[in-house]
Design an enzyme around this catalytic site. Structure first.
Site, mmCIF file in Angstrom:
data_model
loop_
_atom_site.group_PDB
_atom_site.id
_atom_site.type_symbol
_atom_site.label_atom_id
_atom_site.label_comp_id
_atom_site.label_asym_id
_atom_site.label_seq_id
_atom_site.Cartn_x
_atom_site.Cartn_y
_atom_site.Cartn_z
ATOM 1 N N ASN A 273 0.859 -1.177 0.000
ATOM 2 C CA ASN A 273 0.000 0.000 0.000
ATOM 3 C C ASN A 273 0.904 1.239 0.000
ATOM 4 O O ASN A 273 1.493 1.568 1.025
ATOM 5 C CB ASN A 273 -0.895 -0.040 1.249
ATOM 6 C CG ASN A 273 -1.766 1.200 1.372
ATOM 7 O OD1 ASN A 273 -1.811 2.047 0.470
ATOM 8 N ND2 ASN A 273 -2.459 1.318 2.496
ATOM 9 N N LYS B 122 0.090 4.243 -0.230
ATOM 10 C CA LYS B 122 -0.562 5.409 0.391
ATOM 11 C C LYS B 122 -0.364 6.654 -0.478
ATOM 12 O O LYS B 122 -0.308 6.542 -1.703
ATOM 13 C CB LYS B 122 -0.061 5.596 1.831
ATOM 14 C CG LYS B 122 -0.217 4.292 2.643
ATOM 15 C CD LYS B 122 -0.006 4.447 4.125
ATOM 16 C CE LYS B 122 -0.171 3.076 4.798
ATOM 17 N NZ LYS B 122 -0.080 3.146 6.263
ATOM 18 N N HIS C 74 -9.438 0.911 5.250
ATOM 19 C CA HIS C 74 -8.122 1.155 5.843
ATOM 20 C C HIS C 74 -8.263 2.096 7.042
ATOM 21 O O HIS C 74 -9.095 3.005 7.033
ATOM 22 C CB HIS C 74 -7.170 1.759 4.805
ATOM 23 C CG HIS C 74 -5.756 1.763 5.296
ATOM 24 N ND1 HIS C 74 -5.265 2.743 6.120
ATOM 25 C CD2 HIS C 74 -4.754 0.858 5.133
ATOM 26 C CE1 HIS C 74 -4.017 2.446 6.434
ATOM 27 N NE2 HIS C 74 -3.683 1.313 5.846
ATOM 28 N N GLU D 156 -6.633 4.565 8.001
ATOM 29 C CA GLU D 156 -6.511 6.000 7.713
ATOM 30 C C GLU D 156 -7.812 6.559 7.142
ATOM 31 O O GLU D 156 -8.169 7.710 7.385
ATOM 32 C CB GLU D 156 -5.308 6.233 6.784
ATOM 33 C CG GLU D 156 -3.998 6.058 7.567
ATOM 34 C CD GLU D 156 -2.895 5.354 6.821
ATOM 35 O OE1 GLU D 156 -2.895 5.354 5.574
ATOM 36 O OE2 GLU D 156 -2.002 4.777 7.500
ATOM 37 N N GLU E 116 -5.016 -5.003 10.643
ATOM 38 C CA GLU E 116 -4.005 -3.959 10.813
ATOM 39 C C GLU E 116 -4.288 -3.195 12.104
ATOM 40 O O GLU E 116 -5.082 -2.246 12.102
ATOM 41 C CB GLU E 116 -4.047 -2.984 9.633
ATOM 42 C CG GLU E 116 -3.776 -3.616 8.293
ATOM 43 C CD GLU E 116 -3.238 -2.597 7.284
ATOM 44 O OE1 GLU E 116 -2.092 -2.771 6.871
ATOM 45 O OE2 GLU E 116 -3.935 -1.625 6.964
ATOM 46 N N GLY F 45 2.692 2.355 10.776
ATOM 47 C CA GLY F 45 3.597 3.493 10.625
ATOM 48 C C GLY F 45 4.331 3.877 11.899
ATOM 49 O O GLY F 45 4.919 4.956 11.974
ATOM 50 N N SER G 289 3.766 -2.020 10.304
ATOM 51 C CA SER G 289 5.216 -2.054 10.523
ATOM 52 C C SER G 289 5.880 -3.366 10.111
ATOM 53 O O SER G 289 6.869 -3.790 10.706
ATOM 54 C CB SER G 289 5.563 -1.696 11.974
ATOM 55 O OG SER G 289 5.173 -0.356 12.249
HETATM 56 P P1 13P Z 1 3.189 0.467 7.598
HETATM 57 O O1 13P Z 1 3.716 -0.812 6.998
HETATM 58 O O2 13P Z 1 3.864 1.687 7.082
HETATM 59 O O3 13P Z 1 3.107 0.379 9.089
HETATM 60 O O4 13P Z 1 1.668 0.603 7.077
HETATM 61 C C1 13P Z 1 0.827 -0.495 7.154
HETATM 62 C C2 13P Z 1 -0.421 -0.202 6.409
HETATM 63 O O5 13P Z 1 -1.205 0.642 6.801
HETATM 64 C C3 13P Z 1 -0.668 -0.936 5.162
HETATM 65 O O6 13P Z 1 -1.949 -0.711 4.691
#
Ligand code: 13P
Length: 247
Positions: free
Chosen positions: A9, A11, A93, A95, A163, A169, A209
């Site tokens: 992803n 983002k 997701h 976010e 997740e 992150g 992560s």
């Molecule tokens: P990170 O791997 O940067 O922690 O993000 C995970 C994520 O949100 C994948 O959709």
């Protein structure tokens, strides 16, 4: 359960130049043949990625509009994602839930629409830190899962991504045991509330992560069927290491 599935992803990251470099790194990476690999670039770059990336890797949207396109300023429809060559869309997701404010019902409707139109859905669930600390991890995951289950026509084309928000992150990856425990609970929920067949066939992937250093340990867990990778998916060689972690 099923074929290992690794999604990247990206983002809201990248430029034409950095994405062209990432695509060329992915094109030259050695990827285990028995793994489904998908990347989700920002909408603007989907066409560039689709036309330059090896067919070995499928592409995904990071979101989609809840219904047919039309007068919805700023949105991207499922039909448009399909037109550009996407096979998947990431929905729910954290976010989008917690930064943009999408709720369970809206996300469920999006999933139903995308599946009915033939896109695969990477359905994300996961608890926040305060919810985990309050002992509500399973409740939150089940509630988010139920919203998908209540809306979708079938589970055939769904991958569930667990997740935990506290792991996204932050560099604080869930331990293999922490992830495995939730994946087992999710599978058990599917068995009780959907069917034994769906429970055994649905891939449950972990995100938060994940990197080249921790992916192999996580991949050993029985119920971790793949990963959804954020930051580490922006580096071609490291993403390839994660794809190959299952072996
Ligand atoms: P990170 O791997 O940067 O922690 O993000 C995970 C994520 O949100 C994948 O959709």
């Amino acid at each position: 359960t099923g074929k290992f599935f690794v999604g990247g992803n990206w983002k809201c990251n990248g430029t034409k130049d950095s994405i062209s470099k990432l695509v060329s790194d992915l094109n030259s990476a050695k990827l285990e043949p028995d793994v489904d690999v998908v990347v989700a670039p920002p909408f603007l770059y989907l066409d560039q990625v689709k036309s330059s990336l090896t067919d070995r890797i499928e592409i995904s949207g990071q979101n989609s509009w809840v219904g047919k396109g039309g007068a919805f300023t700023g949105e991207i429809s499922v039909e448009q994602l399909k037109d550009i060559g996407c096979k998947w869309v990431i929905l729910g997701h954290s976010e989008r839930r917690h930064v943009i404010g999408e709720d369970d019902q809206f996300i469920g409707k999006k999933a139903a629409y995308a599946l009915n139109e033939g896109l695969g859905v990477i359905a994300c669930i996961g608890e926040k830190l305060e919810e985990r600390e309050a002992g509500k991890t399973f409740d939150i995951c089940f509630q988010q899962l139920k919203a998908f289950a209540d809306a979708v026509p079938s589970w055939e084309n769904i991958v569930v991504a667990y997740e935990p928000v506290w792991a996204i992150g932050t560099g604080k990856v869930a331990s293999p045991q922490q992830a495995q425990e939730v994946h087992v609970a999710v599978r058990d929920w599917l068995k009780k509330n959907v069917s034994a067949e769906v429970a055994s066939k649905t891939r449950i992937i972990y995100g938060g992560s994940v990197n080249g250093g921790n992916s192999a340990e996580l991949a050993k867990e029985e119920d971790i069927d793949g990963f959804l990778v954020g930051g580490a998916s922006l580096k071609g060689p490291e993403f390839a290491t994660i794809v190959n972690a299952v072996t």
